[in-house]
Design a protein around this motif. Structure first.
Motif, PDB file in Angstrom:
ATOM      1  N   MET A 178       8.999  10.857   5.270  1.00  0.00           N
ATOM      2  CA  MET A 178       8.491   9.549   5.676  1.00  0.00           C
ATOM      3  C   MET A 178       7.011   9.582   6.033  1.00  0.00           C
ATOM      4  SD  MET A 178      10.952   7.500   5.227  1.00  0.00           S
ATOM      5  CE  MET A 178      10.259   6.050   6.004  1.00  0.00           C
ATOM      6  N   SER A 179       6.444  10.753   6.205  1.00  0.00           N
ATOM      7  CA  SER A 179       5.012  10.862   6.480  1.00  0.00           C
ATOM      8  C   SER A 179       4.232  10.683   5.180  1.00  0.00           C
ATOM      9  CB  SER A 179       4.678  12.218   7.106  1.00  0.00           C
ATOM     10  OG  SER A 179       5.368  12.396   8.325  1.00  0.00           O
ATOM     11  N   HIS A 180       3.096  10.024   5.284  1.00  0.00           N
ATOM     12  CA  HIS A 180       2.301   9.782   4.079  1.00  0.00           C
ATOM     13  C   HIS A 180       0.837   9.642   4.454  1.00  0.00           C
ATOM     14  CE1 HIS A 180       1.539   5.514   4.985  1.00  0.00           C
ATOM     15  NE2 HIS A 180       2.774   5.494   5.465  1.00  0.00           N
ATOM     16  N   LEU A 198      -6.202   8.366  -3.947  1.00  0.00           N
ATOM     17  CA  LEU A 198      -5.568   9.671  -3.943  1.00  0.00           C
ATOM     18  C   LEU A 198      -4.605   9.716  -2.769  1.00  0.00           C
ATOM     19  CD1 LEU A 198      -5.314  12.629  -4.917  1.00  0.00           C
ATOM     20  CD2 LEU A 198      -7.233  13.178  -3.388  1.00  0.00           C
ATOM     21  N   GLY A 199      -3.311  10.001  -3.050  1.00  0.00           N
ATOM     22  CA  GLY A 199      -2.303  10.022  -2.003  1.00  0.00           C
ATOM     23  C   GLY A 199      -1.386  11.217  -2.112  1.00  0.00           C
ATOM     24  N   ASN A 200      -0.584  11.401  -1.056  1.00  0.00           N
ATOM     25  CA  ASN A 200       0.352  12.531  -1.081  1.00  0.00           C
ATOM     26  C   ASN A 200       1.445  12.278  -2.127  1.00  0.00           C
ATOM     27  OD1 ASN A 200       1.477  10.400   0.520  1.00  0.00           O
ATOM     28  ND2 ASN A 200       2.982  11.853   1.286  1.00  0.00           N
ATOM     29  N   GLY A 201       2.112  13.315  -2.519  1.00  0.00           N
ATOM     30  CA  GLY A 201       3.089  13.199  -3.595  1.00  0.00           C
ATOM     31  C   GLY A 201       2.440  13.136  -4.951  1.00  0.00           C
ATOM     32  N   GLU A 221      -5.846  -1.690 -13.824  1.00  0.00           N
ATOM     33  CA  GLU A 221      -5.563  -0.527 -12.986  1.00  0.00           C
ATOM     34  C   GLU A 221      -4.624   0.404 -13.724  1.00  0.00           C
ATOM     35  OE1 GLU A 221      -3.333  -1.200  -9.446  1.00  0.00           O
ATOM     36  OE2 GLU A 221      -1.840  -2.493 -10.423  1.00  0.00           O
ATOM     37  N   VAL A 222      -4.675   1.688 -13.344  1.00  0.00           N
ATOM     38  CA  VAL A 222      -3.750   2.712 -13.833  1.00  0.00           C
ATOM     39  C   VAL A 222      -3.353   3.571 -12.637  1.00  0.00           C
ATOM     40  CG1 VAL A 222      -4.656   2.760 -16.182  1.00  0.00           C
ATOM     41  CG2 VAL A 222      -5.677   4.238 -14.438  1.00  0.00           C
ATOM     42  N   PHE A 223      -2.154   4.125 -12.681  1.00  0.00           N
ATOM     43  CA  PHE A 223      -1.714   5.021 -11.621  1.00  0.00           C
ATOM     44  C   PHE A 223      -0.742   6.050 -12.182  1.00  0.00           C
ATOM     45  CE2 PHE A 223       1.662   1.863 -11.629  1.00  0.00           C
ATOM     46  CZ  PHE A 223       2.812   2.611 -11.409  1.00  0.00           C
ATOM     47  N   TRP A 224      -0.646   7.157 -11.452  1.00  0.00           N
ATOM     48  CA  TRP A 224       0.266   8.236 -11.820  1.00  0.00           C
ATOM     49  C   TRP A 224       0.881   8.787 -10.542  1.00  0.00           C
ATOM     50  CZ3 TRP A 224       3.226  10.852 -15.010  1.00  0.00           C
ATOM     51  CH2 TRP A 224       3.550  12.176 -14.734  1.00  0.00           C
ATOM     52  N   ALA A 225       2.211   8.775 -10.451  1.00  0.00           N
ATOM     53  CA  ALA A 225       2.948   9.340  -9.325  1.00  0.00           C
ATOM     54  C   ALA A 225       3.608  10.621  -9.806  1.00  0.00           C
ATOM     55  CB  ALA A 225       3.984   8.356  -8.803  1.00  0.00           C
ATOM     56  N   GLY A 226       2.962  11.756  -9.503  1.00  0.00           N
ATOM     57  CA  GLY A 226       3.445  13.026 -10.023  1.00  0.00           C
ATOM     58  C   GLY A 226       4.766  13.448  -9.434  1.00  0.00           C
ATOM     59  N   GLN A 227       5.036  13.083  -8.199  1.00  0.00           N
ATOM     60  CA  GLN A 227       6.290  13.498  -7.576  1.00  0.00           C
ATOM     61  C   GLN A 227       7.498  12.842  -8.238  1.00  0.00           C
ATOM     62  OE1 GLN A 227       6.356  12.823  -3.362  1.00  0.00           O
ATOM     63  NE2 GLN A 227       8.374  13.750  -3.058  1.00  0.00           N
TER      64      GLN A 227
END
Length: 345
Positions: A178-180, A198-201, A221-227
């Motif tokens: 839950m931490s971010h 730039l964010g965690n995960g 816009e573009v985004f990538w969530a690697g997790q």
């Protein structure tokens, strides 16, 4: 023709005098001004003259205004349709120690809704205290909050240069996953804005918005969530004048968002939005208002799901505000009411 003007001077001893009594008769003398002939004013345009034609305003495409950030294109509609509704009692106190540093205390008592698989609403009574510290400088703003349930929140905004700003926010909790945290860099150009997130995960995102005309701006816009191994792309358009704001946004995640705000006067605004997800086929439309009076601000909305809400902020005195919040969800049979006080600026 001519206009005949006949003027009579004011009746006074100078214009009306008694000549004397002669033979038992009184003789009076009156003075009249001269009759004047005045030609009529010309009402039509001279013969052979052409009607005045207003030329369209020329647009200087090398001097367009800078648009608002991509993430804030719906901010006028959100201000009217998404107020900070709450249920229960809230008390906020802010005390300034100097021009830049202040402390805040918040107490909240009320029910908290728990997520369930059924349509029934389950609530449990909760209460918590929140302590905060604020630092505000022309080039830096820092906010920190500590709550009795163990959460710690922090927000930072720093002006790195005249055109480059950095925003960061984070939350630490005792609950797992839950931490971010997230860092955002915002570059403000002459007629464009660019952002990088730039964010965690392993979360990466970038957006760009450009003024095309003095009133129209387009962006993407573009985004990538690697997790989660997910990516997406989106596009947005915003058209604004002194009286209205129209926005539209579409993303590959299935979201379609439309918004419109009409400024009726300096104190009254009407807003509407339309949300559609073509993946889940969920549709929601809402209309609302924003009414600013001399001592209070009233906002309200009603949506297609049968949910109506209102939010009132009343200024009782300098540094003392009274808050009322109400929400009725007819579909879920959920009724919420809250009130609070805010002391300090």
């Amino acid at each position: 023709g001519f206009i005949l003007l006949l003027a009579v001077t004011e009746l006074s001893p100078s214009s009306l005098y008694l000549s004397g009594e002669r033979g038992g008769h009184l003789t009076f003398s009156f003075i009249f001004t001269m009759v004047t002939l005045v030609p009529p004013a010309a009402t039509g345009s001279p013969a052979g003259s052409k009607p005045m034609v207003t030329e369209p305003e020329k647009v200087d495409y090398f001097n367009l205004p800078c648009p608002i950030p991509y993430e804030e294109i719906h901010r006028e509609a959100l201000m009217s349709l998404k107020p900070e509704l709450f249920e229960g009692m809230r008390f906020d106190f802010t005390r300034g120690l100097n021009q830049r540093f202040s402390l805040s205390h918040s107490v909240f008592m009320g029910p908290t809704e728990l997520p369930t698989q059924s349509t029934d609403v389950v609530k449990i009574p909760t209460a918590h205290y929140e302590f905060g510290a604020n630092f505000i400088d022309p080039k830096m703003m820092l906010f920190g909050r500590v709550m009795t349930d163990g959460r710690v929140n922090a927000r930072l905004r720093c002006e790195l240069s005249e055109n480059l700003a950095m925003k960061a926010n984070g939350q630490l909790t005792g609950e797992p996953h839950m931490s971010h945290g997230m860092v955002n860099f915002d570059y403000k150009g002459k007629d464009y804005r660019a952002q990088f997130q730039l964010g965690n995960g392993a979360l990466f995102g970038a957006s760009y918005i450009q003024s095309v005309t003095p009133h129209l701006s387009l962006g993407g816009e573009v985004f990538w969530a690697g997790q989660h191994r997910k990516s997406g792309i989106g596009y947005a358009a915003r058209y604004n004048t002194d009286k209205m704001v129209a926005t539209g946004q579409v993303a590959s995640t299935g979201m379609v968002a439309l918004g419109y705000v009409q400024k009726v006067s300096d104190k009254v605004s009407l807003a509407s939005d339309f949300m559609y997800n073509y993946m889940s086929r969920d549709v929601t439309a809402s209309v609302g208002y924003d009414y600013i009076l001399r001592q209070c601000r009233l906002r309200g909305k009603i949506d297609s799901n049968g949910c109506a809400a209102a939010f009132l902020e009343e200024r009782l005195n300098m540094g003392l505000n009274f808050i009322l919040s109400a929400e009725i969800d007819h579909k879920k049979k959920d009724y919420k009411f809250g009130f609070g006080l805010t002391v300090g600026e």
